[in-house]
Enzyme design. Sequence first.
Site, PDB file in Angstrom:
ATOM      1  N   ASN A 130      -3.310  -9.098  -5.697  1.00 60.04           N
ATOM      2  CA  ASN A 130      -4.403  -9.032  -4.737  1.00 60.04           C
ATOM      3  C   ASN A 130      -4.727  -7.638  -4.211  1.00 60.04           C
ATOM      4  O   ASN A 130      -5.571  -7.495  -3.325  1.00 60.04           O
ATOM      5  CB  ASN A 130      -4.104  -9.967  -3.558  1.00 60.04           C
ATOM      6  CG  ASN A 130      -3.948 -11.402  -4.011  1.00 60.04           C
ATOM      7  OD1 ASN A 130      -4.714 -11.883  -4.833  1.00 60.04           O
ATOM      8  ND2 ASN A 130      -2.931 -12.082  -3.503  1.00 60.04           N
ATOM      9  N   THR A 131      -4.050  -6.606  -4.719  1.00 56.64           N
ATOM     10  CA  THR A 131      -4.391  -5.222  -4.412  1.00 56.64           C
ATOM     11  C   THR A 131      -4.786  -4.557  -5.724  1.00 56.64           C
ATOM     12  O   THR A 131      -3.964  -4.483  -6.639  1.00 56.64           O
ATOM     13  CB  THR A 131      -3.198  -4.476  -3.776  1.00 56.64           C
ATOM     14  OG1 THR A 131      -2.890  -5.080  -2.511  1.00 56.64           O
ATOM     15  CG2 THR A 131      -3.544  -3.008  -3.551  1.00 56.64           C
ATOM     16  N   ASN A 173       6.892 -12.992  -8.330  1.00 56.70           N
ATOM     17  CA  ASN A 173       5.756 -13.050  -7.422  1.00 56.70           C
ATOM     18  C   ASN A 173       4.837 -14.198  -7.854  1.00 56.70           C
ATOM     19  O   ASN A 173       5.191 -14.997  -8.719  1.00 56.70           O
ATOM     20  CB  ASN A 173       5.012 -11.704  -7.443  1.00 56.70           C
ATOM     21  CG  ASN A 173       4.352 -11.383  -6.117  1.00 56.70           C
ATOM     22  OD1 ASN A 173       3.800 -12.258  -5.463  1.00 56.70           O
ATOM     23  ND2 ASN A 173       4.404 -10.122  -5.717  1.00 56.70           N
ATOM     24  N   LYS A 187      10.298  -6.242  -7.028  1.00 56.91           N
ATOM     25  CA  LYS A 187       9.732  -7.583  -7.184  1.00 56.91           C
ATOM     26  C   LYS A 187       8.723  -7.575  -8.314  1.00 56.91           C
ATOM     27  O   LYS A 187       7.765  -6.780  -8.302  1.00 56.91           O
ATOM     28  CB  LYS A 187       9.057  -8.033  -5.887  1.00 56.91           C
ATOM     29  CG  LYS A 187       8.576  -9.485  -5.930  1.00 56.91           C
ATOM     30  CD  LYS A 187       8.178  -9.954  -4.538  1.00 56.91           C
ATOM     31  CE  LYS A 187       7.847 -11.435  -4.532  1.00 56.91           C
ATOM     32  NZ  LYS A 187       7.586 -11.938  -3.161  1.00 56.91           N
ATOM     33  N   SER A 215       1.919  -7.868  -6.685  1.00 59.04           N
ATOM     34  CA  SER A 215       0.881  -8.729  -6.116  1.00 59.04           C
ATOM     35  C   SER A 215      -0.404  -8.575  -6.917  1.00 59.04           C
ATOM     36  O   SER A 215      -0.801  -7.455  -7.249  1.00 59.04           O
ATOM     37  CB  SER A 215       0.620  -8.358  -4.657  1.00 59.04           C
ATOM     38  OG  SER A 215      -0.540  -9.023  -4.180  1.00 59.04           O
ATOM     39  N   PHE A 259      -2.372  -8.153   1.383  1.00 59.28           N
ATOM     40  CA  PHE A 259      -1.456  -7.357   2.224  1.00 59.28           C
ATOM     41  C   PHE A 259      -2.032  -7.137   3.628  1.00 59.28           C
ATOM     42  O   PHE A 259      -2.029  -6.022   4.158  1.00 59.28           O
ATOM     43  CB  PHE A 259      -1.149  -5.997   1.589  1.00 59.28           C
ATOM     44  CG  PHE A 259      -0.297  -6.023   0.355  1.00 59.28           C
ATOM     45  CD1 PHE A 259       0.371  -7.160  -0.046  1.00 59.28           C
ATOM     46  CD2 PHE A 259      -0.169  -4.879  -0.425  1.00 59.28           C
ATOM     47  CE1 PHE A 259       1.155  -7.177  -1.189  1.00 59.28           C
ATOM     48  CE2 PHE A 259       0.619  -4.872  -1.571  1.00 59.28           C
ATOM     49  CZ  PHE A 259       1.276  -6.029  -1.961  1.00 59.28           C
ATOM     50  N   ASN A 305      -3.432 -17.725  -2.979  1.00 61.07           N
ATOM     51  CA  ASN A 305      -3.740 -16.788  -1.903  1.00 61.07           C
ATOM     52  C   ASN A 305      -4.281 -15.489  -2.475  1.00 61.07           C
ATOM     53  O   ASN A 305      -3.884 -15.048  -3.547  1.00 61.07           O
ATOM     54  CB  ASN A 305      -2.500 -16.530  -1.036  1.00 61.07           C
ATOM     55  CG  ASN A 305      -1.717 -15.307  -1.472  1.00 61.07           C
ATOM     56  OD1 ASN A 305      -2.052 -14.175  -1.111  1.00 61.07           O
ATOM     57  ND2 ASN A 305      -0.675 -15.534  -2.274  1.00 61.07           N
TER      58      ASN A 305
END
Length: 343
Positions: A183-184, A252, A223, A181, A120, A116
């Site tokens: 993805n940021t 994560n 996390k 994450s 967010f 994925n």
Amino acid sequence: MYRRVIRPVLYRLGRGDAEVAHEQTLKGMRLLGRIPGGPALGSRLFGSASPRSVFGLTFPSPVGLAAGMDKNGIALRAWPAVGFGFVEVGTVTAHPQPGNEKPRLFRLVEHEAVINRMGFNNLGSEALASRLNAYGSLGYPLGISIGKSKVTPLEEAVDDYVTSLRRLYRYGDYFAVNISSPNTPGLRSLQDAGHLRELLAALHTEAASLTVAGLDPKPILVKIAPDLTTSAIDELLQVCTDEHVAGIIATNTTIDRAGVSDHPLARETGGLSGRPVAEIAAKTVAHIHNETGGALPIIGVGGIVEPSDATRLFDAGASLVQVYTGLIYRGPGLIRAINRSLP
């Protein structure tokens, strides 16, 4: 029934678009939560008789729903019906944001894995606070994962996290600080000791002021990514210990593609979850448990597609576990099986 009937239907929705299946599942769960007596009946069938107390909270079952499934908290009444003892909503940000461009969610079915790069996508912490206020008591511990808005510069990240904590503090039972994450852009740099220390100090200062104002104190967890080196984990743990973090969520998603490199979707950017991360998640949990002497509670997450995967995380030192990708491939029967395997 899930694997033979329901899953094939879900996988065909939106011409195989995994995000469409995700959205339809949430709508179905929301309806389930509105059936009188439905969640209570499901909890008896799928739930656990093994409650656990961790960081001052009592969990009806040590098996929880990981962040990412119900980001905006639209189906919170329903999750106990499939056996979950707690739920983590989010990751939520101070500013509402659409996330990354679609398609951004990919199933690697042969590997029971998902990639994925959602980014967010959420309605923002103010909207979540309004929804949680309308719910009232849920009857189980609610975790809230908070992250940095994409539009917020990295040097202003602390204020972004603090804003979400302030808005949501009265509604969460614990808070997960998502700094891992992939993805940021720039987010994972917050795992560096200096940045993390500043962030945690600010969050604890805000929490203390809210407690003085009359709210109960809430555990704050961190996390972490599975891609950290051992020395980086140790440095992070020292900061968490110094700043009195209540626990660690490990782990994560990973940017590594070991084990799925032969799949045509392996080149998609984003975080990998599911069966391929089971080993690194267990090793990370074990290292944290050993390094802290078991003094820092751990929520183990990553690669749980069989009850034995959950057992492995518990044996490694996890106090609680979370499931997400395994639910996609195995359905609610997985949660029931894990609950039935508990001592």
